[in-house]
Design a protein around this motif. Structure first.
Motif, PDB file in Angstrom:
ATOM      1  N   PRO A 198       0.803  -1.238   0.000  1.00 39.52           N
ATOM      2  CA  PRO A 198       0.000   0.000   0.000  1.00 39.52           C
ATOM      3  C   PRO A 198       0.828   1.277   0.000  1.00 39.52           C
ATOM      4  CG  PRO A 198      -0.061  -1.076   2.149  1.00 39.52           C
ATOM      5  CD  PRO A 198       0.587  -2.038   1.206  1.00 39.52           C
ATOM      6  N   GLN A 199       2.113   1.181   0.434  1.00 45.72           N
ATOM      7  CA  GLN A 199       2.933   2.388   0.515  1.00 45.72           C
ATOM      8  C   GLN A 199       4.042   2.425  -0.533  1.00 45.72           C
ATOM      9  OE1 GLN A 199       4.301   2.486   4.555  1.00 45.72           O
ATOM     10  NE2 GLN A 199       2.385   3.279   5.350  1.00 45.72           N
ATOM     11  N   HIS A 200       4.139   1.411  -1.370  1.00 41.76           N
ATOM     12  CA  HIS A 200       5.198   1.360  -2.379  1.00 41.76           C
ATOM     13  C   HIS A 200       4.625   1.587  -3.779  1.00 41.76           C
ATOM     14  CE1 HIS A 200       8.203  -1.178   0.199  1.00 41.76           C
ATOM     15  NE2 HIS A 200       7.829  -0.050   0.775  1.00 41.76           N
ATOM     16  N   LYS A 201       5.196   2.515  -4.485  1.00 41.02           N
ATOM     17  CA  LYS A 201       4.746   2.810  -5.839  1.00 41.02           C
ATOM     18  C   LYS A 201       5.296   1.764  -6.817  1.00 41.02           C
ATOM     19  CE  LYS A 201       4.979   6.368  -9.460  1.00 41.02           C
ATOM     20  NZ  LYS A 201       5.468   7.720  -9.792  1.00 41.02           N
ATOM     21  N   GLY A 282       9.952  -6.813  -6.410  1.00 43.42           N
ATOM     22  CA  GLY A 282      10.319  -7.223  -5.070  1.00 43.42           C
ATOM     23  C   GLY A 282      10.277  -6.053  -4.102  1.00 43.42           C
ATOM     24  N   SER A 283       9.958  -6.323  -2.848  1.00 43.09           N
ATOM     25  CA  SER A 283       9.768  -5.249  -1.872  1.00 43.09           C
ATOM     26  C   SER A 283      11.032  -4.428  -1.661  1.00 43.09           C
ATOM     27  CB  SER A 283       9.318  -5.842  -0.531  1.00 43.09           C
ATOM     28  OG  SER A 283      10.272  -6.753  -0.029  1.00 43.09           O
ATOM     29  N   GLN A 284      12.212  -5.046  -1.847  1.00 42.07           N
ATOM     30  CA  GLN A 284      13.448  -4.276  -1.697  1.00 42.07           C
ATOM     31  C   GLN A 284      13.536  -3.184  -2.753  1.00 42.07           C
ATOM     32  OE1 GLN A 284      13.351  -7.607  -1.907  1.00 42.07           O
ATOM     33  NE2 GLN A 284      14.014  -8.304   0.108  1.00 42.07           N
ATOM     34  N   PHE A 285      13.132  -3.496  -3.989  1.00 42.87           N
ATOM     35  CA  PHE A 285      13.294  -2.559  -5.103  1.00 42.87           C
ATOM     36  C   PHE A 285      12.155  -1.549  -5.208  1.00 42.87           C
ATOM     37  CE2 PHE A 285      15.304  -6.603  -6.790  1.00 42.87           C
ATOM     38  CZ  PHE A 285      16.553  -6.266  -6.296  1.00 42.87           C
ATOM     39  N   THR A 286      11.000  -1.856  -4.607  1.00 43.23           N
ATOM     40  CA  THR A 286       9.887  -0.897  -4.622  1.00 43.23           C
ATOM     41  C   THR A 286       9.903   0.011  -3.398  1.00 43.23           C
ATOM     42  OG1 THR A 286       8.390  -2.467  -3.525  1.00 43.23           O
ATOM     43  CG2 THR A 286       8.412  -2.462  -5.940  1.00 43.23           C
ATOM     44  N   SER A 287      10.798  -0.257  -2.442  1.00 42.37           N
ATOM     45  CA  SER A 287      10.842   0.544  -1.219  1.00 42.37           C
ATOM     46  C   SER A 287      11.243   1.985  -1.538  1.00 42.37           C
ATOM     47  CB  SER A 287      11.825  -0.070  -0.227  1.00 42.37           C
ATOM     48  OG  SER A 287      13.147   0.011  -0.722  1.00 42.37           O
ATOM     49  N   SER A 289      13.239   3.929   0.086  1.00 43.56           N
ATOM     50  CA  SER A 289      14.666   4.195   0.272  1.00 43.56           C
ATOM     51  C   SER A 289      15.479   3.804  -0.960  1.00 43.56           C
ATOM     52  CB  SER A 289      15.179   3.443   1.504  1.00 43.56           C
ATOM     53  OG  SER A 289      14.868   2.072   1.419  1.00 43.56           O
ATOM     54  N   PHE A 290      15.054   2.751  -1.682  1.00 40.75           N
ATOM     55  CA  PHE A 290      15.780   2.328  -2.879  1.00 40.75           C
ATOM     56  C   PHE A 290      15.443   3.240  -4.060  1.00 40.75           C
ATOM     57  CE2 PHE A 290      16.593  -0.167  -6.687  1.00 40.75           C
ATOM     58  CZ  PHE A 290      17.792  -0.808  -6.394  1.00 40.75           C
ATOM     59  N   THR A 291      14.166   3.486  -4.288  1.00 42.24           N
ATOM     60  CA  THR A 291      13.778   4.312  -5.434  1.00 42.24           C
ATOM     61  C   THR A 291      14.213   5.765  -5.273  1.00 42.24           C
ATOM     62  OG1 THR A 291      11.581   4.647  -4.438  1.00 42.24           O
ATOM     63  CG2 THR A 291      11.812   2.840  -6.016  1.00 42.24           C
ATOM     64  N   GLN A 292      14.366   6.209  -4.011  1.00 44.11           N
ATOM     65  CA  GLN A 292      14.798   7.586  -3.783  1.00 44.11           C
ATOM     66  C   GLN A 292      16.229   7.807  -4.277  1.00 44.11           C
ATOM     67  OE1 GLN A 292      12.776  10.109  -2.575  1.00 44.11           O
ATOM     68  NE2 GLN A 292      14.472  11.373  -3.301  1.00 44.11           N
ATOM     69  N   VAL A 293      17.088   6.774  -4.130  1.00 42.63           N
ATOM     70  CA  VAL A 293      18.461   6.876  -4.631  1.00 42.63           C
ATOM     71  C   VAL A 293      18.451   7.077  -6.142  1.00 42.63           C
ATOM     72  CG1 VAL A 293      20.675   5.670  -4.868  1.00 42.63           C
ATOM     73  CG2 VAL A 293      19.355   5.458  -2.757  1.00 42.63           C
ATOM     74  N   LEU A 294      17.574   6.372  -6.837  1.00 42.99           N
ATOM     75  CA  LEU A 294      17.469   6.502  -8.288  1.00 42.99           C
ATOM     76  C   LEU A 294      16.885   7.861  -8.673  1.00 42.99           C
ATOM     77  CD1 LEU A 294      16.154   2.910  -9.100  1.00 42.99           C
ATOM     78  CD2 LEU A 294      18.425   3.811  -9.624  1.00 42.99           C
ATOM     79  N   SER A 295      15.872   8.294  -7.939  1.00 42.86           N
ATOM     80  CA  SER A 295      15.256   9.587  -8.245  1.00 42.86           C
ATOM     81  C   SER A 295      16.248  10.723  -8.042  1.00 42.86           C
ATOM     82  CB  SER A 295      14.020   9.795  -7.358  1.00 42.86           C
ATOM     83  OG  SER A 295      13.041   8.807  -7.617  1.00 42.86           O
ATOM     84  N   ASP A 296      17.048  10.639  -6.985  1.00 40.13           N
ATOM     85  CA  ASP A 296      18.051  11.680  -6.725  1.00 40.13           C
ATOM     86  C   ASP A 296      19.093  11.744  -7.837  1.00 40.13           C
ATOM     87  OD1 ASP A 296      16.758  12.252  -4.389  1.00 40.13           O
ATOM     88  OD2 ASP A 296      18.136  11.141  -3.106  1.00 40.13           O
ATOM     89  N   LYS A 300      15.322   7.162 -14.712  1.00 38.24           N
ATOM     90  CA  LYS A 300      13.962   6.670 -14.916  1.00 38.24           C
ATOM     91  C   LYS A 300      13.858   5.239 -14.393  1.00 38.24           C
ATOM     92  CE  LYS A 300      13.078   9.413 -19.102  1.00 38.24           C
ATOM     93  NZ  LYS A 300      12.755   9.335 -20.550  1.00 38.24           N
ATOM     94  N   ILE A 301      12.772   4.943 -13.691  1.00 44.51           N
ATOM     95  CA  ILE A 301      12.599   3.632 -13.065  1.00 44.51           C
ATOM     96  C   ILE A 301      11.612   2.801 -13.876  1.00 44.51           C
ATOM     97  CG2 ILE A 301      11.927   2.417 -10.963  1.00 44.51           C
ATOM     98  CD1 ILE A 301      12.618   4.974  -9.419  1.00 44.51           C
ATOM     99  N   SER A 302      12.010   1.565 -14.179  1.00 40.12           N
ATOM    100  CA  SER A 302      11.162   0.616 -14.915  1.00 40.12           C
ATOM    101  C   SER A 302      11.012  -0.648 -14.081  1.00 40.12           C
ATOM    102  CB  SER A 302      11.811   0.277 -16.264  1.00 40.12           C
ATOM    103  OG  SER A 302      11.173  -0.826 -16.887  1.00 40.12           O
ATOM    104  N   MET A 303       9.806  -1.217 -14.063  1.00 38.42           N
ATOM    105  CA  MET A 303       9.575  -2.437 -13.281  1.00 38.42           C
ATOM    106  C   MET A 303       8.854  -3.476 -14.124  1.00 38.42           C
ATOM    107  SD  MET A 303       8.639  -1.106  -9.443  1.00 38.42           S
ATOM    108  CE  MET A 303       9.855  -0.187  -8.488  1.00 38.42           C
ATOM    109  N   ASP A 304       9.283  -4.732 -13.956  1.00 34.90           N
ATOM    110  CA  ASP A 304       8.660  -5.841 -14.678  1.00 34.90           C
ATOM    111  C   ASP A 304       7.214  -6.026 -14.233  1.00 34.90           C
ATOM    112  OD1 ASP A 304      11.247  -6.203 -15.513  1.00 34.90           O
ATOM    113  OD2 ASP A 304      11.653  -7.843 -14.138  1.00 34.90           O
ATOM    114  N   GLY A 305       6.421  -6.645 -15.097  1.00 33.98           N
ATOM    115  CA  GLY A 305       5.089  -7.051 -14.696  1.00 33.98           C
ATOM    116  C   GLY A 305       5.178  -8.172 -13.681  1.00 33.98           C
TER     117      GLY A 305
END
Length: 378
Positions: A198-201, A282-287, A289-296, A300-305
């Motif tokens: 519910p909290q992970h994009k 996976g929850s590690q990659f949608t967290s 803290s992980f996506t913020q490093v990429l955004s900073d 661009k973030i891509s995720m598998d189906g």
């Protein structure tokens, strides 16, 4: 009622240090120190989080507090009470498992009873003792892992039939539980029986019909299971899609997000940011803290189906080669052996082993040709 064990700070620090070294699995650390694996994970997380404070400039300095500051703190207490009640209502919407993870059994100020009340939990569920992975299950996990590399479309039913045909008496539910523990998902589409966090994009998949020709155009990552004599370790790797070069990797005895972030930051520091970074859900990659490093880093973030193993096939193929050419041959006894053995093989993979997609070039050589396109597509 049995009195709760209270461990001294120096003992906690020693256990946390052993865990940070990543030389032993959680099962081995638990047996060595006589402490529950979940407690070791919490101590390790706390040690890593608070380590920087030991080197702060203001450590040991005593500061005076004025009356105005005391009045300000008193008013802040009232605000915190209101905010606490608000957060308490919000935490109730989280799943039971996530709320249980927030319990600290040896918290110096809050008892377990009080923490359970704040998180709307029952104490009986907190004291459940996690059973250590049995040797028989570790053997089954290795057999499943080897077969899954050959037939990644096998689900739990087909895998159970395969094991019975080879003389291993186990049922489908046991196989399914072990496959979930190892994060093995068959490549065919399955019904969506799980809810998104519910909290992970969840980000869209950006590689469809995208022509990937240059290094640092697309990176990808994944986590895999590394079997050990007692328990297992988790391995994460960051790979450049076009050249198949492994840019960074980390081993961990837990599935916490921190070791994934460490590998990501190392890759960004050494090679600069890519245009697109592709992961699974996976929850590690949608967290955050992980996506913020990429955004900073303006990536661009891509995720598998969900269940789409084929979307991240480049790094899945790396796991196949690593396990058959290194892990299964050497059968590592300790985390230190695994760290050295896997590091040696990945260096060989990058610098000496020609990749079938690159002709006679190694991944390092292909990555060095940054101005010349490498013909391949996603």
């Amino acid at each position: 009622m049995k009195k709760r064990t209270r461990y001294p700070a120096d003992f906690k620090a020693q256990v946390a240090l052993d865990a940070i070294r990543e030389e032993l699995t959680l099962a081995e650390l638990s047996k060595k120190h006589g402490v529950h694996p979940n407690m070791i994970s919490n101590w390790k997380r706390a040690a890593v989080k608070n380590m920087s404070a030991a080197f702060g400039k203001d450590v040991g300095l005593v500061t005076s507090v004025s009356d105005a500051e005391i009045d300000k703190l008193h008013s802040k207490i009232g605000q915190l009470v209101v905010e606490r009640d608000f957060l308490k209502r919000g935490l109730r919407s989280l799943g039971k498992d996530r709320r249980q993870m927030r319990i600290e059994k040896h918290h110096p100020q809050l008892s377990v009873r009080r923490q359970c009340k704040l998180l709307s939990l029952t104490r009986s569920g907190i004291y459940y003792h996690l059973v250590e992975v049995r040797p028989e299950n570790l053997n089954f996990m290795q057999i499943i892992d080897q077969q899954f590399l050959k037939t990644p479309w096998y689900g739990s039913r087909q895998m159970a039939r395969h094991m019975k045909r080879h003389g291993h008496e186990t049922g489908r539910h046991r196989v399914r539980r072990l496959m979930r523990l190892m994060r093995l998902v068959p490549i065919y589409q399955v019904p969506n029986t799980s809810k998104k966090h519910p909290q992970h994009k969840i980000y869209p998949y950006l590689l469809r019909r995208l022509k990937i020709e240059h290094p640092n155009h697309v990176w990808c990552t994944d986590i895999t299971y590394i079997p050990m004599r007692r328990g297992f370790l988790s391995l994460v790797a960051i790979m450049d899609w076009a050249t198949r070069k492994v840019l960074a990797w980390r081993l961990s005895n837990t599935m916490a997000v921190e070791f994934c972030i460490e590998a990501l930051k190392e890759a960004l520091a050494k090679y600069g940011p890519p245009k697109i970074f592709n992961t699974d859900q996976g929850s590690q990659f949608t967290s955050d803290s992980f996506t913020q490093v990429l955004s900073d880093a303006n990536v661009k973030i891509s995720m598998d189906g969900r269940g789409r193993w084929i979307d991240n096939r480049m790094i899945e193929r790396l796991w196949l080669s690593l396990k058959y050419e290194c892990v299964y041959i050497h059968a590592f006894e300790t985390g230190k052996e695994a760290l050295q053995g896997i590091g040696k093989w990945l260096k060989y993979y990058n610098t000496e082993r020609p990749h079938s997609r690159l002709g006679i070039l190694t991944p390092d050589e292909a990555y060095a040709m940054k101005t010349e396109p490498i013909t391949m597509a996603a």
